[in-house]
Design an enzyme around this catalytic site. Structure first.
Site, short mmCIF file in Angstrom:
data_model
loop_
_atom_site.label_atom_id
_atom_site.label_comp_id
_atom_site.label_asym_id
_atom_site.label_seq_id
_atom_site.Cartn_x
_atom_site.Cartn_y
_atom_site.Cartn_z
N LYS A 1 44.75 -45.48 17.94
CA LYS A 1 44.16 -46.77 18.34
C LYS A 1 44.26 -47.78 17.18
O LYS A 1 44.51 -47.38 16.04
CB LYS A 1 42.70 -46.58 18.77
CG LYS A 1 42.52 -45.56 19.88
CD LYS A 1 43.00 -46.06 21.24
CE LYS A 1 43.25 -44.91 22.19
NZ LYS A 1 42.38 -44.79 23.33
C1 PLP Z 1 41.96 -43.85 24.41
C2 PLP Z 1 41.26 -44.37 25.59
C3 PLP Z 1 40.06 -43.81 26.05
C4 PLP Z 1 39.48 -42.53 25.56
O1 PLP Z 1 39.31 -42.39 24.22
P1 PLP Z 1 39.28 -40.93 23.54
O2 PLP Z 1 38.78 -41.20 22.18
O3 PLP Z 1 40.65 -40.36 23.61
O4 PLP Z 1 38.30 -40.12 24.34
C5 PLP Z 1 39.40 -44.44 27.10
N1 PLP Z 1 39.92 -45.52 27.69
C6 PLP Z 1 41.08 -46.06 27.30
C7 PLP Z 1 41.59 -47.28 28.01
C8 PLP Z 1 41.80 -45.49 26.26
O5 PLP Z 1 42.96 -46.03 25.88
#
Ligand code: PLP
Length: 365
Positions: A189
């Site tokens: 991210k």
């Molecule tokens: C990455 C993501 C999540 C979940 O995050 P995690 O840390 O992998 O549990 C939820 N919603 C969106 C849109 C994402 O891109």
């Protein structure tokens, strides 16, 4: 090969600071819910422009804990309907299901990839109690219009901000628009930890307190349990690493925007539809997603020229095996998007030469 995402190179920029933090945490010998978590929560809340940030285990849990906390607070009940975009990453939908609520899928706008607010009203029933917009690929959903609808129908707004750290509109950042928001700090991210991590942001004191409690066995005081809670805490070490990276998030986002602007201005190929550079919103380009009718050929061509691409996402949630009850439903806009999207490499440490090569190769296709 130009990798789709070079996490080694991204994190190498902070290697010395990470090592100092590791030593600090080791010396203290305190690994769960300590000073680093508290300080990160304060710093991230301030960054987002909200009263509270609560560190949790990951982005999915952030969303689940918000929903479970609203159930505890009596603002949601089992079986209530929650509106969510049909082209989101499946985590948003899983969070709603895990909280015993009912996801109601609404199609996106194919130019912004975000929920099409003009469709939402058609899906509002007596059971609708919340909207969960997703700021997909790093661009804020149409939050003023969503807030307006939410006021009109008395709905909660819960942002899935997992792809939108730092995105803003009118000076208000992702995470500060809704009643609450869930963030992920999954390594890929825009603000990524060195493992799993997440946070809830909110201006609601009662919600923040309850999420803080639920993430830690439903307990405020050790060994006294007031709620049936969970174990979903942000690690002290991950919080320490995130504190190293947070001050550079805006710089990294600017680098992404610079690359996105180059892609948008310099990619000229009639077979490819580029994403729009919003004029008023600050898009943080978690992903740079193009559309093309012959995606498989383009992806193959780019791979042959040493450019790695990925698809976000290849299968629409309603077509997943895990959601067989929805497999026969029709969401034509989502289905078209899922067939056509392709993500180009997008991260701050891509060199000018790499960006140049990606542009030239796409143009030569
Ligand atoms: C990455 C993501 C999540 C979940 O995050 P995690 O840390 O992998 O549990 C939820 N919603 C969106 C849109 C994402 O891109």
């Amino acid at each position: 090969m130009i990798p789709f995402l070079d996490l080694q190179k991204i994190n190498a920029q902070y290697q010395n600071e990470f090592q100092e933090k590791l030593n600090l945490v080791l010396e203290k010998g305190w690994f769960i819910l300590g000073d680093e978590v508290t300080l990160f929560e304060q710093e991230f809340a301030e960054y987002c422009g909200v009263k509270h940030a609560v560190g949790v285990g990951n982005g999915l849990d952030a969303l689940v804990l918000i929903l479970k906390a609203y159930i505890q607070l009596g603002k949601l009940q089992k079986g209530d309907e929650v509106i969510v975009p049909s082209n989101t990453y499946i985590a948003t939908i899983l969070a709603i299901l895990q909280a015993d609520l009912v996801p109601v899928l609404v199609e996106p706008n194919k130019d912004t990839f975000n929920i099409d607010v003009s469709f939402i009203e058609l899906y509002i029933t007596k059971k609708t109690k919340a909207i969960m917009p997703v700021h997909l690929y790093g661009c804020l959903a149409d939050m003023p219009a969503i807030q307006h609808l939410a006021q009109q129908y008395d709905l909660l707004v819960i942002e899935d901000a997992a792809q939108a750290h730092g995105a803003q509109y009118n000076g208000i950042k992702a995470g500060a628009w809704g009643n609450a928001a869930g963030f992920s700090f999954y390594p890929g991210k825009n603000l990524g930890a060195l493992g799993d991590a997440g946070a809830v942001t909110t201006n609601d004191d009662a919600l923040a307190e309850l999420v803080r409690c639920l993430r830690n066995y439903g307990s405020v005081q050790k060994y006294k349990n007031d709620y049936l809670g969970y174990n979903s805490r942000l690690d002290e070490l991950q919080a320490a690493f995130l504190r190293v990276k947070l001050p550079f998030l805006d710089i990294e986002n600017k680098q992404r925007l610079h690359i996105a602007t180059r892609y948008c201005h310099e990619i000229k190929n009639s077979k490819i539809i580029l994403p729009k550079l919003p004029v008023d919103k600050e898009h943080v380009f978690h992903l740079f997603v193009i559309r093309t009718k012959d995606r498989a050929q383009l992806q193959h061509y780019l791979a042959q020229h040493d450019i790695q691409t990925l698809i976000h996402y290849p299968i629409a949630p309603h077509k997943q095996n895990a959601l067989q009850q929805w497999n026969e439903k029709s969401f034509p806009i989502s289905e078209k998007i899922h067939q056509e999207v392709l993500s180009l490499p997008m991260y701050g440490v891509l060199s000018d030469a790499q960006v140049e090569k990606i542009i030239t190769t796409v143009n030569n296709y």
